[in-house]
Design a protein around this motif. Sequence first.
Motif: not given
Length: 96
Positions: A1-19
Amino acid sequence: MVEQADTTTFSIESEAGDVDDVTIPTGLVSLLAEGEQSSAETVGDITLLSFASRAHHLVHHGEDADEDLVAQEELAMELFEERFGVSYAEATGHHH
């Protein structure tokens, strides 16, 4: 079984406030970074590259691109050149 890789979460926000959030393998972000580029800069570069590539494909290799799509692709190419200092054609070697 493959070991779980580390991940990074990026937040994206528009000028209209959508996220939205996108989670990417941390090692992949590091591998694709250029020099001392931050993770956020790397994701930003790849995001713009992806949009420019998709727009280029639709306009030059798709069918019946309308005026709005052509205008959006032209703007994407201008923004690409501003960010990277070279044209999309120079960066990708894909000339028309």
